[in-house]
Motif scaffolding. Structure first.
Motif, PDB file in Angstrom:
ATOM      1  N   UNK A 194      51.169  37.915  35.298  1.00 50.50           N
ATOM      2  CA  UNK A 194      51.388  37.982  36.552  1.00 50.50           C
ATOM      3  C   UNK A 194      50.468  38.779  36.929  1.00 50.50           C
ATOM      4  N   UNK A 195      50.645  39.633  37.529  1.00 48.03           N
ATOM      5  CA  UNK A 195      50.668  41.475  37.609  1.00 48.03           C
ATOM      6  C   UNK A 195      48.804  41.407  37.878  1.00 48.03           C
ATOM      7  N   UNK A 196      49.183  41.313  36.401  1.00 46.10           N
ATOM      8  CA  UNK A 196      47.236  41.355  36.402  1.00 46.10           C
ATOM      9  C   UNK A 196      46.640  40.623  36.404  1.00 46.10           C
ATOM     10  N   UNK A 197      47.086  38.862  36.587  1.00 51.93           N
ATOM     11  CA  UNK A 197      46.467  38.283  36.922  1.00 51.93           C
ATOM     12  C   UNK A 197      45.829  38.394  38.398  1.00 51.93           C
ATOM     13  N   UNK A 198      46.674  38.783  39.528  1.00 51.71           N
ATOM     14  CA  UNK A 198      46.627  39.436  40.754  1.00 51.71           C
ATOM     15  C   UNK A 198      46.199  40.756  41.280  1.00 51.71           C
ATOM     16  N   UNK A 199      45.791  41.099  40.098  1.00 55.56           N
ATOM     17  CA  UNK A 199      45.856  42.661  39.918  1.00 55.56           C
ATOM     18  C   UNK A 199      43.850  42.631  40.428  1.00 55.56           C
ATOM     19  N   UNK A 200      42.546  42.180  40.255  1.00 58.26           N
ATOM     20  CA  UNK A 200      41.366  42.057  40.676  1.00 58.26           C
ATOM     21  C   UNK A 200      41.317  41.583  42.240  1.00 58.26           C
ATOM     22  N   UNK A 201      42.528  40.927  42.231  1.00 59.61           N
ATOM     23  CA  UNK A 201      41.955  40.652  44.311  1.00 59.61           C
ATOM     24  C   UNK A 201      42.172  41.497  44.690  1.00 59.61           C
ATOM     25  N   UNK A 202      43.382  42.170  44.812  1.00 57.68           N
ATOM     26  CA  UNK A 202      44.122  43.459  45.302  1.00 57.68           C
ATOM     27  C   UNK A 202      43.251  44.339  45.042  1.00 57.68           C
ATOM     28  N   UNK A 226      38.461  47.128  48.782  1.00 54.72           N
ATOM     29  CA  UNK A 226      37.339  47.831  48.735  1.00 54.72           C
ATOM     30  C   UNK A 226      36.507  47.057  50.207  1.00 54.72           C
ATOM     31  N   UNK A 227      37.144  46.246  50.724  1.00 62.28           N
ATOM     32  CA  UNK A 227      36.065  45.037  51.351  1.00 62.28           C
ATOM     33  C   UNK A 227      36.808  45.538  52.656  1.00 62.28           C
ATOM     34  N   UNK A 228      37.828  46.702  52.697  1.00 63.91           N
ATOM     35  CA  UNK A 228      38.231  47.215  54.177  1.00 63.91           C
ATOM     36  C   UNK A 228      37.366  48.107  54.428  1.00 63.91           C
TER      37      UNK A 228
END
Ligand code: HEM
Length: 67
Positions: A52-60, A65-67
């Protein structure tokens, strides 16, 4: 750190697979051994959390990067 998590997930998946195979072997002999039956659960939990951690990683990383 993330690479470490990925490697951990990788190796725990091998352990998990072996415990599942052990279950089939024990069943094949017509036995039921309690600790073998439940042996896949601890590695499965580790896989669930690291997965689940690896799944969430790209979203973090994207939101950072958007900020
Ligand atoms: C229990 C819930 C699980 C979740 C949520 C999960 C999630 C994930 C995610 C998100 C990835 C990374 C995919 C990517 O972006 O490249 C991954 C990789 C992987 N998963 Fe899982 N997984 C789970 C269980 C398992 C199980 C049961 C196995 C095998 C028995 C497994 C084997 C692998 C392997 C071999 C990789 C590739 C690792 C690498 O890139 O070196 N996972 N998983």
């Amino acid at each position: 750190m993330n690479n470490g998590i990925r490697q951990f997930h990788r190796w725990v998946s091998i352990v998990f697979t072996l415990t599942v195979i052990a279950n089939f072997v024990v069943m094949g002999f017509g036995h039921q051994i309690m600790w073998v039956t439940y042996a896949p659960l601890p590695p499965l939990f580790l896989l669930l959390f690291t997965g689940l951690y690896m799944f969430a990683l790209p979203y973090f990383t994207k939101s950072r990067a958007a900020q």
